[in-house]
Design a protein around this motif. Structure first.
Motif, mmCIF file in Angstrom:
data_model
loop_
_atom_site.group_PDB
_atom_site.id
_atom_site.type_symbol
_atom_site.label_atom_id
_atom_site.label_comp_id
_atom_site.label_asym_id
_atom_site.label_seq_id
_atom_site.Cartn_x
_atom_site.Cartn_y
_atom_site.Cartn_z
ATOM 1 N N TYR A 242 0.824 -1.214 0.000
ATOM 2 C CA TYR A 242 0.000 0.000 0.000
ATOM 3 C C TYR A 242 0.857 1.263 0.000
ATOM 4 O O TYR A 242 0.457 2.294 -0.538
ATOM 5 N N LYS A 243 2.061 1.185 0.599
ATOM 6 C CA LYS A 243 2.972 2.320 0.535
ATOM 7 C C LYS A 243 3.407 2.594 -0.907
ATOM 8 O O LYS A 243 3.505 3.757 -1.336
ATOM 9 N N GLU A 244 3.675 1.507 -1.649
ATOM 10 C CA GLU A 244 4.052 1.670 -3.056
ATOM 11 C C GLU A 244 2.889 2.235 -3.866
ATOM 12 O O GLU A 244 3.081 3.087 -4.742
ATOM 13 N N LEU A 245 1.688 1.763 -3.573
ATOM 14 C CA LEU A 245 0.510 2.305 -4.268
ATOM 15 C C LEU A 245 0.342 3.790 -3.971
ATOM 16 O O LEU A 245 0.003 4.590 -4.866
ATOM 17 N N GLU A 246 0.571 4.165 -2.719
ATOM 18 C CA GLU A 246 0.445 5.576 -2.344
ATOM 19 C C GLU A 246 1.504 6.422 -3.046
ATOM 20 O O GLU A 246 1.243 7.548 -3.471
ATOM 21 N N LYS A 247 2.718 5.850 -3.196
ATOM 22 C CA LYS A 247 3.782 6.563 -3.887
ATOM 23 C C LYS A 247 3.407 6.801 -5.355
ATOM 24 O O LYS A 247 3.590 7.904 -5.887
ATOM 25 N N MET A 248 2.881 5.772 -6.011
ATOM 26 C CA MET A 248 2.476 5.910 -7.409
ATOM 27 C C MET A 248 1.311 6.875 -7.544
ATOM 28 O O MET A 248 1.226 7.661 -8.499
ATOM 29 N N ASP A 249 0.401 6.844 -6.557
ATOM 30 C CA ASP A 249 -0.732 7.772 -6.607
ATOM 31 C C ASP A 249 -0.254 9.217 -6.478
ATOM 32 O O ASP A 249 -0.783 10.118 -7.125
ATOM 33 N N ALA A 250 0.772 9.448 -5.651
ATOM 34 C CA ALA A 250 1.325 10.795 -5.501
ATOM 35 C C ALA A 250 1.961 11.270 -6.808
ATOM 36 O O ALA A 250 1.823 12.440 -7.192
ATOM 37 N N ARG A 254 0.811 14.517 -9.124
ATOM 38 C CA ARG A 254 1.750 15.531 -9.630
ATOM 39 C C ARG A 254 1.616 15.692 -11.140
ATOM 40 O O ARG A 254 1.618 16.818 -11.662
ATOM 41 N N PHE A 255 1.500 14.573 -11.844
ATOM 42 C CA PHE A 255 1.383 14.626 -13.300
ATOM 43 C C PHE A 255 0.088 15.337 -13.719
ATOM 44 O O PHE A 255 0.099 16.183 -14.623
ATOM 45 N N ASN A 287 11.090 13.481 -21.044
ATOM 46 C CA ASN A 287 12.251 13.067 -20.252
ATOM 47 C C ASN A 287 12.053 13.267 -18.754
ATOM 48 O O ASN A 287 12.810 12.728 -17.954
ATOM 49 N N LYS A 288 11.041 14.051 -18.388
ATOM 50 C CA LYS A 288 10.804 14.326 -16.974
ATOM 51 C C LYS A 288 10.213 13.085 -16.307
ATOM 52 O O LYS A 288 9.293 12.464 -16.833
ATOM 53 N N ALA A 289 10.742 12.685 -15.152
ATOM 54 C CA ALA A 289 10.316 11.444 -14.483
ATOM 55 C C ALA A 289 9.072 11.695 -13.653
ATOM 56 O O ALA A 289 9.094 12.473 -12.713
#
Length: 434
Positions: A242-250, A254-255, A287-289
């Protein structure tokens, strides 16, 4: 001598009753502070009266007198407790019986030792020994009740099954009668021998049953410990997932936040016919991550997703896990964790021994009411085998149990597990009834 014997018995009885009350207090069965002084005084008077009656009967012969003294002994023990405590229940009777038989066993044992060591010891020494044992138990109970955590003792006692208390009482009874028979002087040696055999066999059966209970308890404890560890592992895996999911959601937020501004900037450049600048701007955006390092899986089971993501994160750059299919939600989380974690751990360990790029392939699905899963990975082993192999690790006690745990779990679902290792490829396959 009779007066001395009666006096010793009188004191011993008072100490025993006091010890029983302290014992009831220690185990939370009765509150000593609730005892009324009038009830205690009445019980003392009645106890003294029964003791005086014993004084006149102790030197009298006859079967009826012996039976009457036995009844008086029980009355002298339980009636004062009834008056002091305001009633009797099963717990009070149990602790009273335990106390009486423990004192009898310790007294008989000590007396037996004294008579064997000191051949000139008086027969009346038994009453003095019994009084000493009673005083020792009373002092020990007082010490325990002051030092021990009474509430913790009560909680532990409530967790113990009632059959254990029954076995404890039976054991003490058998031991008390056994030692009494050893000390008993009788000309009927055949009867004494038969009674001894009965008591020894009874005690052996009780001990065997207690050992069986301990054995079952150890197995159950090991099972619950393993289950608890697996559940802790599940929670840890899901939290990381769930931490990884939250990171991807953040990252996605931003995008989305910058997405509109980027489009407006590109549109403005196109409207101004600054095509080269627009192309350069688009390349910079590309190129922006906005991506996360997390590798996510979608199996249809959240726990399986978490396990696969966790194991994938542990792989080297030249290794990867490929998953396809659907993982059913009907399998218990503990069992799924055992199967998938052990299978992937073995595959990852095999891949680490390879120097070339590796791919672990996992496929899963449902077929005609069965869950079917297959896991393939390269291995450095050159031999072929079709059963659980022996571990090649030096510490064999800590390795080689993974496949056995998987097989045991699969059989729980009336399933079958197959293993095949050929041409440097290890494959694990199993089916489980849903």
């Amino acid at each position: 001598m009779i007066i001395t014997t009666n006096l010793l018995n009188f004191l011993r009885g008072l100490i025993e009753i006091s010890a029983i009350i302290v014992c009831l207090k220690m185990f939370g069965i009765y509150n000593i502070n609730a005892i009324a002084k009038t009830r205690f005084l009445l019980a003392l008077i009645i106890y003294a009266g029964i003791s005086i009656l014993d004084f006149f009967l102790i030197d009298t012969n006859g079967d009826f007198i012996g039976f009457l003294m036995t009844i008086l002994y029980l009355v002298k023990l339980f009636l004062p407790l009834f008056l002091i405590l305001g009633g009797l229940n099963l717990n009070i009777c149990y602790f009273t019986a335990i106390m009486e038989f423990c004192v009898s066993f310790l007294s008989e044992s000590t007396t037996c030792i004294i008579f064997n060591v000191l051949e000139t010891a008086s027969q009346n020494i038994y009453y003095a020994v019994k009084l000493c044992v009673q005083v020792l138990i009373f002092v020990l109970l007082i010490f325990i009740i002051k030092k021990a955590e009474t509430k913790r003792i009560i909680i532990i006692l409530k967790m113990i099954p009632k059959r254990v208390f029954v076995l404890l009482l039976l054991s003490v009874v058998c031991l008390a009668f056994l030692v009494s028979l050893v000390n008993l002087g009788t000309e009927n040696y055949l009867l004494k021998e038969n009674l001894l055999i009965v008591l020894i066999v009874s005690l052996a059966l009780i001990i065997a049953y207690i050992i069986a209970l301990l054995f079952v308890n150890v197995i159950a404890r090991q099972h619950f410990t393993t289950t608890s560890q697996m559940m802790e592992k599940q929670v840890e895996l899901q939290i990381n997932h769930y931490k990884e999911l939250e990171k991807m959601d953040a990252e996605m937020r931003r995008f989305r936040h910058d997405y509109t501004n980027h489009l407006r900037s590109v549109l403005s450049l196109i409207q101004l016919k600054e095509y080269s600048d627009a192309e350069e701007y688009i390349e910079k955006i590309q190129n922006k991550a906005y991506t996360s390092d997390a590798v996510l899986f979608y199996t249809g089971n959240k726990l399986a997703d978490a396990i696969l993501a966790d194991k994938s994160a542990a792989l080297d750059e030249n290794c990867q896990i490929e998953y396809s299919g659907i993982m059913p939600a009907s399998i218990e989380n503990v069992d799924l964790c055992i199967i998938l974690s052990n299978a992937l751990d073995n595959a990852i360990e095999a891949c680490r021994e390879m120097r070339s790029p590796c791919r672990i392939s996992v496929t899963a699905g449902e077929q005609q009411g069965y869950f079917v899963m297959s896991l393939r990975n390269p291995t450095a082993r050159k031999d072929s085998f079709y059963d659980i192999p022996t571990t090649t690790k030096s510490n064999k006690e800590q390795h080689g149990m993974g496949l056995y745990n998987i097989e045991s779990t699969v059989k729980k679902y009336d399933g079958q597990m197959k293993i095949k290792c050929e041409n440097g490829v290890f494959e694990l396959m199993f089916t489980m009834k849903l």
